[in-house]
Design a protein around this motif. Structure first.
Motif, PDB file in Angstrom:
ATOM      1  N   ASP A 106      20.471 -10.069 -20.420  1.00 15.88           N
ATOM      2  CA  ASP A 106      21.887  -9.992 -20.824  1.00 15.88           C
ATOM      3  C   ASP A 106      22.305  -9.131 -21.816  1.00 15.88           C
ATOM      4  O   ASP A 106      23.156  -8.270 -21.980  1.00 15.88           O
ATOM      5  N   ARG A 109      22.527  -5.530 -21.130  1.00 15.57           N
ATOM      6  CA  ARG A 109      23.655  -5.085 -20.596  1.00 15.57           C
ATOM      7  C   ARG A 109      24.785  -5.047 -21.597  1.00 15.57           C
ATOM      8  O   ARG A 109      25.564  -4.047 -21.344  1.00 15.57           O
TER       9      ARG A 109
ATOM     10  N   GLU B  59      26.564  -4.241 -12.951  1.00 16.32           N
ATOM     11  CA  GLU B  59      25.779  -5.274 -13.591  1.00 16.32           C
ATOM     12  C   GLU B  59      26.002  -6.880 -12.932  1.00 16.32           C
ATOM     13  O   GLU B  59      25.124  -7.580 -13.148  1.00 16.32           O
ATOM     14  N   LYS B  63      22.822  -8.889 -12.056  1.00 16.91           N
ATOM     15  CA  LYS B  63      22.687 -10.444 -12.314  1.00 16.91           C
ATOM     16  C   LYS B  63      22.538 -11.310 -11.030  1.00 16.91           C
ATOM     17  O   LYS B  63      21.754 -12.242 -11.022  1.00 16.91           O
ATOM     18  N   GLU B 264      12.706  -9.081 -11.948  1.00 20.60           N
ATOM     19  CA  GLU B 264      13.223  -9.228 -13.635  1.00 20.60           C
ATOM     20  C   GLU B 264      12.128  -8.248 -14.426  1.00 20.60           C
ATOM     21  O   GLU B 264      12.592  -7.284 -15.322  1.00 20.60           O
ATOM     22  N   TYR B 280      17.463 -18.741 -14.545  1.00 20.18           N
ATOM     23  CA  TYR B 280      17.822 -18.143 -13.235  1.00 20.18           C
ATOM     24  C   TYR B 280      17.422 -19.377 -12.140  1.00 20.18           C
ATOM     25  O   TYR B 280      18.139 -19.467 -11.396  1.00 20.18           O
ATOM     26  N   SER B 302      26.091 -16.347  -5.318  1.00 18.23           N
ATOM     27  CA  SER B 302      25.522 -15.324  -6.473  1.00 18.23           C
ATOM     28  C   SER B 302      26.268 -14.644  -7.085  1.00 18.23           C
ATOM     29  O   SER B 302      26.426 -14.359  -8.234  1.00 18.23           O
ATOM     30  N   GLY B 306      27.458 -14.538 -10.922  1.00 22.71           N
ATOM     31  CA  GLY B 306      27.418 -13.383 -11.667  1.00 22.71           C
ATOM     32  C   GLY B 306      28.634 -12.654 -12.143  1.00 22.71           C
ATOM     33  O   GLY B 306      28.460 -12.383 -13.387  1.00 22.71           O
ATOM     34  N   LEU B 309      29.579 -14.833 -15.282  1.00 24.25           N
ATOM     35  CA  LEU B 309      29.041 -14.459 -16.382  1.00 24.25           C
ATOM     36  C   LEU B 309      29.403 -13.275 -16.811  1.00 24.25           C
ATOM     37  O   LEU B 309      29.371 -13.046 -18.312  1.00 24.25           O
ATOM     38  N   VAL B 310      29.198 -12.110 -16.116  1.00 22.81           N
ATOM     39  CA  VAL B 310      29.542 -10.921 -16.686  1.00 22.81           C
ATOM     40  C   VAL B 310      31.057 -10.843 -17.342  1.00 22.81           C
ATOM     41  O   VAL B 310      31.330 -10.391 -18.122  1.00 22.81           O
TER      42      VAL B 310
END
Lengths: 413, 351
Positions: A106, A109, B59, B63, B264, B280, B302, B306, B309-310
């Protein structure tokens, strides 16, 4: 009443609640900007923080440094996580920060996002963000990247870190002068940075003990005892270890974690403490002798000013201690000791600062000049690692210190 | 007005889809209250989150990849009646397996073709994850040990094991003593799309749900799996080997969760260090339940989480709210969605 009506009435309620709230936090214009018709040029500075400013430790110190950027000029706008400062030449420096970015993907990002949004100078404030900072610096060569506590640089990326061995040495010296010789260290992760910090602290304690006439204590093999938390911050773990130290008859507890819980617990248990990161007396550990702290403000001001002046250079490594110019990066705050002890400690600090300054001026390696890691130094097994007259250098300190000096009781991986 | 709660004869299909959506809606309602108490306008906040997510779709996808894989793993396990709380540990082991291949294979075989290296990273990672879920599965099948506890425990063991590796034998010798392995050689970096961070893991995240859906809906094994999940007794009467079905399903589940870790490590981190275990696996639980255990739903859920959170990042800077707003809403979503499951089995009647 049917289900349909329930749904509709809930929706209406929601809309009413939402509409009843005030609008988005307005950008408060504190003073009127002078009104030349072209918009003043903006320089955007971003900080990517590991945790929250309220962590009373690592991130709090960075936030304190960020706030010192306000003194660059006149604050002309104030927003929740950013402010605008108008510098004397009319340009506006927009300073923004994101908390709790962490050091995982994160944070990568968030760092990249700042670059995409056109931020010119980005500070990544924790080790784990190093590779993400490097990646973004590679992708955006026009961005000036600064990374704290790592070791990678690039033509547009610097690393910076405090020589906390300076402040740890002086706080250890203070403790030694006062006769503390059975010190519990609540340590974090077993990496060279922390190991050399512990070593510097112990060497300081030993010097203090010798100078106050207690050489027998100074040569004991367990002047300091180390317990690893295996984490940078772990409030419960810190409190537990501090309590165990207190029960076990230790006379002083040295905090090393990002949060002040070990110091607070020590004071509550009636054992004195030495704080870390920020002045722990502000967070309830008022029995602390002193805290060895991070002073990031001067470095942040200097780098932003360099950027404004067009003299910012990448590829630099900045490792500054008590003698850093214009101001020390290693802080000693919250003095709570008899005046003669404080005077002696400050004298030692000034000596170290002088040596660092002269080393920098002469272009010499600071660690080999500042007098902290100078021979004779023995390891835990009693072997002479560094003979009299020799010094360790920066490279050794940064990369190779994986052992404890004699006087430390504890294990390294 | 009298309210009666009646059990449904047949869980309604429509409600089983409406329920999670209602749950999400209620979660946002309560979240609005929380935001209001924190001093901001909820609608503006949600719009800022939406804007933040939509401006950063790449992004959101990055995620979503591990979330899809972990969610799928949990959903698949749940289909066979196994609560896989261990997705986090399986993810970490997957990362470990991939890292092991990436760090050591090029030394043994310097001229290894890039595609083969990546293929072996994927294989190695998936195998490690699949093996990691073996112990809890064996314990459940043979001794009826509750798998919620065992899989949860294996998470801690996995994280500590990997920590031992990157602090010890696998630590980067050039790393100035900091914990973490060396950076992988460029051949071991997963290819990325354009100049985004979207990596090869997306292929798995898109293909595997389709494959799992197909297997579950159209193959004999899939059918048997669903029966085992519904009722082991029925399965036994039908002559289905519960043990074999459970093992195969769990092997797949562990492998899929491990692929999240492989992605990841290979696509984002390019090394093994503490930034791998960020939760995750646990968020995958939310995804699976939000999706009603349906593979396609897992993809939708998802992307939704995602985006949450972004978008939550933006809220910090623009609205001055705590960085935790996104997480709070995520928790509320799970709570409300699970509660809404109640509506699937019971109906509320009022006069």
């Amino acid at each position: 009443m049917s289900r349909k009506w329930l749904l509709i009435s809930t929706l209406v309620l929601f809309v009413l609640v939402a509409c009843a709230t005030p609008a988005v936090v307005e950008k408060k214009v504190v003073t009127a900007t002078p009104a030349p018709t072209p918009e003043p040029e903006r320089v955007n500075v971003a900080f990517v923080l590991l945790w929250e400013c309220a962590d009373n430790g690592w991130t709090a110190a960075h936030c304190r440094g960020i706030q010192e950027l306000r003194s660059l000029g006149k604050v002309v706008a104030e927003m929740p996580n950013s402010f605008d400062v108008q510098v004397p030449d009319g340009r506006i420096v927009h300073v923004a920060w994101v908390e709790k970015a962490g050091d995982g993907p994160d944070s990568g990002r968030i760092i990249r996002d700042f670059a995409v949004k056109g931020y010119n100078l980005i500070f990544a404030t924790t080790f784990g963000q190093m590779d993400f900072a490097l990646e973004t610096a590679t992708e955006f060569p026009a961005v000036a990247m600064e990374h704290c506590s790592g070791f990678k640089t690039r033509e547009n990326m610097n690393w910076y870190m405090t020589r906390n061995e300076h402040s740890s040495y002086v706080s250890g010296y203070t403790a030694g002068l006062l006769g503390y010789h059975n010190i519990g260290i609540v340590a974090t992760n077993p990496i060279p940075e922390v190991i050399r910090d512990i070593n510097a602290f112990t060497l300081g304690v030993q010097k203090g003990l010798r100078e106050s006439g207690r050489s027998d204590w100074a040569s004991a093999s367990d002047v300091t005892t180390v317990v690893w938390l295996n984490s940078w911050r772990d409030a419960e773990g810190e409190a537990t270890v501090a309590q165990q130290f207190a029960k076990g008859g230790f006379d002083l507890i040295r905090q090393m974690a990002d949060t002040p819980d070990s110091s607070i617990t020590a004071c509550k248990a009636g054992v004195k403490a030495v704080g870390y990161g920020m002045n722990v007396a502000n967070y309830g550990a008022d029995c602390a002798l002193v805290s060895s702290t991070w002073l990031w403000g001067p470095y942040y001001r200097r780098q932003v000013q360099a950027f404004l002046a067009g003299t910012w250079k990448g590829g630099q490594t900045h490792y500054g201690g008590l003698g850093d110019a214009p101001q020390s990066m290693a802080g000693l705050e919250g003095w709570n000791v008899p005046p003669e002890v404080k005077e002696k400690a400050l004298a030692v600090a000034e000596e170290i600062a002088k040596k660092e300054r002269s080393a920098v001026v002469k272009g010499l390696d600071v660690a080999s000049q500042d007098g902290i890691f100078s021979g004779p130094i023995y390891n835990q097994a009693g072997e002479l690692i560094l003979p009299e007259g020799k010094n360790l250098d920066d490279e050794y300190l940064l990369a190779k210190m994986t052992w404890f000096v004699k006087g430390v009781k504890g294990q390294t991986p | 007005m009298k309210i009666r709660i009646e059990r449904r004869l047949q869980p309604s299909k429509m409600v089983s889809w409406l329920a999670p959506i209602t749950g999400v809606f209620v979660a946002f309602l309560i979240g609005a209250l929380v935001i209001r108490i924190a001093g901001a306008n909820p609608i503006v906040t949600y719009l800022v989150m939406l804007k933040g997510a939509s401006e950063n779709i790449a992004e959101v996808v990055v995620k979503a990849i591990p979330l899809i894989l972990c969610g799928l793993a949990v959903a698949l396990a749940a289909k066979v009646g196994f609560w896989n709380i261990g997705a986090e540990g399986q993810l970490v082991l997957g990362g470990m397996g991939a890292a092991g291949v990436a760090l050591f294979l090029p030394n043994l075989w310097p001229s290894i073709p890039g595609w083969l290296l990546i293929f072996l990273m994927v294989l190695g990672g998936a195998t490690c994850g699949a093996l990691w879920v073996l112990a809890p599965t064996v314990l459940k099948v043979s001794l009826r040990v509750n798998e919620i506890l065992t899989t949860l425990m294996t998470n801690y063991i996995a994280i500590l094991l990997v920590r031992y590796l990157y602090f010890g034998p696998w630590r980067d010798p050039e790393g100035r003593g900091f914990p973490g392995t060396a950076l992988f050689i460029p051949e071991a970096w997963f290819p990325r799309f354009g100049n985004t961070r979207i990596h090869l893991g997306l292929a798995f995240a898109l293909i595997l749900p389709a494959i799992i859906w197909f297997i579950l809906s159209y193959t004999k094994w899939g059918y048997q799996t669903k029966i085992v999940g519904e009722s082991q007794r029925t399965a036994k009467y039908a002559g289905i080997s519960v043990v074999r079905i459970t093992f195969v399903a769990m092997f797949l589940s562990g492998g899929i969760a491990a692929l999240a870790g492989v992605g990841e490590v290979g696509g984002i981190l390019h090394r093994l260090h503490q930034g791998l275990a960020v939760g995750y696996g646990y968020t995958g639980l939310i995804v699976a339940w939000l999706a009603n255990l349906n593979p396609w739903g897992v993809m939708v859920a998802s992307f939704f989480l995602g985006g949450l959170l972004v978008g939550g990042d933006q809220v910090q800077i623009t609205m001055g709210l705590s960085a935790s707003v996104g997480l709070v809403i995520q928790g509320l979503v799970l709570l409300c969605v699970l509660s809404s499951q109640f509506l699937v089995r019971y109906r509320i009647r009022w006069r």
